[in-house]
Motif scaffolding. Structure first.
Motif, PDB file in Angstrom:
ATOM      1  N   GLY A  13       0.861  -1.307  -0.079  1.00 33.53           N
ATOM      2  CA  GLY A  13       0.086  -0.008   0.013  1.00 33.53           C
ATOM      3  C   GLY A  13       0.942   1.196  -0.006  1.00 33.53           C
ATOM      4  O   GLY A  13       1.968   1.326   0.525  1.00 33.53           O
ATOM      5  N   PRO A  14       0.405   2.464  -0.657  1.00 34.12           N
ATOM      6  CA  PRO A  14       0.897   3.715  -0.525  1.00 34.12           C
ATOM      7  C   PRO A  14       1.456   4.156   0.804  1.00 34.12           C
ATOM      8  O   PRO A  14       0.810   3.638   1.862  1.00 34.12           O
ATOM      9  N   ASN A  26       9.819  -3.386  -4.445  1.00 35.86           N
ATOM     10  CA  ASN A  26      10.170  -3.453  -5.673  1.00 35.86           C
ATOM     11  C   ASN A  26      10.336  -4.806  -6.107  1.00 35.86           C
ATOM     12  O   ASN A  26      10.476  -5.774  -5.772  1.00 35.86           O
ATOM     13  N   LEU A  27      10.364  -5.303  -7.811  1.00 35.80           N
ATOM     14  CA  LEU A  27      10.259  -6.530  -8.158  1.00 35.80           C
ATOM     15  C   LEU A  27      11.580  -7.224  -7.651  1.00 35.80           C
ATOM     16  O   LEU A  27      11.310  -8.617  -7.388  1.00 35.80           O
ATOM     17  N   GLU A  28      12.643  -6.544  -7.699  1.00 35.36           N
ATOM     18  CA  GLU A  28      13.940  -7.208  -7.417  1.00 35.36           C
ATOM     19  C   GLU A  28      13.835  -7.872  -5.969  1.00 35.36           C
ATOM     20  O   GLU A  28      14.225  -9.040  -5.708  1.00 35.36           O
ATOM     21  N   TYR A  70       6.240   5.070  -4.934  1.00 42.54           N
ATOM     22  CA  TYR A  70       5.452   3.631  -4.963  1.00 42.54           C
ATOM     23  C   TYR A  70       4.863   3.360  -6.310  1.00 42.54           C
ATOM     24  O   TYR A  70       4.808   2.346  -6.698  1.00 42.54           O
ATOM     25  N   ARG A  71       4.297   4.330  -7.168  1.00 40.58           N
ATOM     26  CA  ARG A  71       3.786   4.279  -8.353  1.00 40.58           C
ATOM     27  C   ARG A  71       4.441   3.522  -9.159  1.00 40.58           C
ATOM     28  O   ARG A  71       4.200   2.513  -9.750  1.00 40.58           O
ATOM     29  N   ASN A  72       5.832   3.932  -9.290  1.00 36.85           N
ATOM     30  CA  ASN A  72       6.780   3.635 -10.440  1.00 36.85           C
ATOM     31  C   ASN A  72       7.393   2.069  -9.841  1.00 36.85           C
ATOM     32  O   ASN A  72       7.571   1.093 -10.760  1.00 36.85           O
ATOM     33  N   GLN A  73       7.742   1.775  -8.626  1.00 37.68           N
ATOM     34  CA  GLN A  73       8.368   0.682  -8.068  1.00 37.68           C
ATOM     35  C   GLN A  73       7.580  -0.263  -7.463  1.00 37.68           C
ATOM     36  O   GLN A  73       7.664  -1.432  -7.537  1.00 37.68           O
ATOM     37  N   THR A  74       6.814   0.256  -6.607  1.00 35.83           N
ATOM     38  CA  THR A  74       6.167  -0.961  -5.663  1.00 35.83           C
ATOM     39  C   THR A  74       4.735  -1.182  -6.545  1.00 35.83           C
ATOM     40  O   THR A  74       4.179  -2.424  -6.405  1.00 35.83           O
ATOM     41  N   ALA A  75       4.021  -0.143  -6.947  1.00 40.09           N
ATOM     42  CA  ALA A  75       2.760  -0.964  -7.663  1.00 40.09           C
ATOM     43  C   ALA A  75       2.845  -2.022  -8.398  1.00 40.09           C
ATOM     44  O   ALA A  75       1.786  -2.884  -8.566  1.00 40.09           O
TER      45      ALA A  75
END
Ligand code: ADP
Ligand code: ADP
Ligand code: ZN
Length: 221
Positions: A7-8, A89-91, A176-181
């Motif tokens: 979550g953000p 993030n994905l990593e 958050y938008r770019n890396q976590t979402a």
């Protein structure tokens, strides 16, 4: 039971994670809190992390992954744990998958707290916490029962996070938008993602989470 909260910033991850930890006797693991402790102690990690945190960016993955690997081996994680703030993030998500399989751990569920960005500003601006025990409060939505006194430990000392300012918050939302979402579709594909409506009040959000966990427990036996 092992849980991930997504979550953000300001969505309520820390608040709900502390509640679940008490209710189920599992360990709340907040990477943000761990990093803030390192900064406070002025350790090598703290020195590396401080500026990155103030800029609303992500601390290097290798550092975060080794932090988590150590943390889940602690005694208080025997019954399970709640990850609040990791992976981001994905990593990190891939490193976590690897850690789960190497250590024979199960990821039971990923809970994503969904809150519109417009609602996050007041939550973050009003956020403060107990300097002694870390209990989280909000000057608009969740004040201590007795003004100026922590409900959990009775302390009269509170702190406000340095990165909870307008400029840093905008950067954190972008991170958050770019890396976590992108983790949402990642966990959706693994069939372990549940979206929780995080806009309701703290107790209602808690109830929705309890219902999901009940369902999961029945499904997973
Ligand atoms: P929030 O409450 O806004 O979600 P956190 O307390 O979880 O924020 O994190 C605060 C800051 O600590 C982040 O903006 C980031 O700089 C750093 N941080 C926390 N967790 C991680 C992580 N898993 N990877 C990289 N940086 C992290
Ligand atoms: P996160 O860990 O996701 O950054 P927190 O749990 O710290 O978020 O919550 C951010 C702020 O909003 C805190 O001050 C908290 O008391 C408050 N808060 C948490 N959940 C809610 C909610 N459902 N409604 C209103 N305020 C909330
Ligand atoms: Zn306290």
């Amino acid at each position: 039971m092992n849980i991930i909260f997504l979550g953000p910033p300001g969505a309520g991850k820390g608040t709900q994670s502390q509640r679940l930890a008490k209710k189920y006797g599992i360990a709340p693991i907040s990477t943000g809190d761990m990093l803030r402790a390192e900064v406070k102690a002025n350790s090598e990690i703290g020195k590396q992390a401080q500026e990155i945190m103030n800029a609303g960016q992500l601390v290097p993955d290798s550092l975060m992954v080794s932090m988590i690997q150590k943390r889940v081996k602690a005694d208080d994680c025997k019954n399970g744990f709640i990850l609040d703030g990791f992976p981001r993030n994905l990593e990190q998500a891939k490193a976590l998958d690897k850690m789960f399989s190497e250590q024979n751990l199960t990821l039971n569920v990923v809970l994503s707290l969904k809150v519109d960005e417009s609602a996050l500003a007041d939550r973050i601006a009003g956020r403060f916490s107990c300097a002694q025990c870390g209990a989280s409060y909000n000057k608009y939505f969740n004040k201590p029962k007795h003004e100026g006194e922590c409900d959990s430990c009775g302390s009269h000392e509170f702190i406000h996070r340095k990165d909870d300012n307008r400029e840093t918050v905008l950067a954190r939302l972008e991170t958050y938008r770019n890396q976590t979402a992108p983790l949402l579709p990642y966990y959706e594909k693994k069939n372990c993602l549940f979206i929780i409506d995080g806009t309701k009040d703290i107790n209602e959000v808690g109830q929705e989470i309890d219902e999901v966990l009940k369902k999961i427990r029945i499904q997973q036996g």
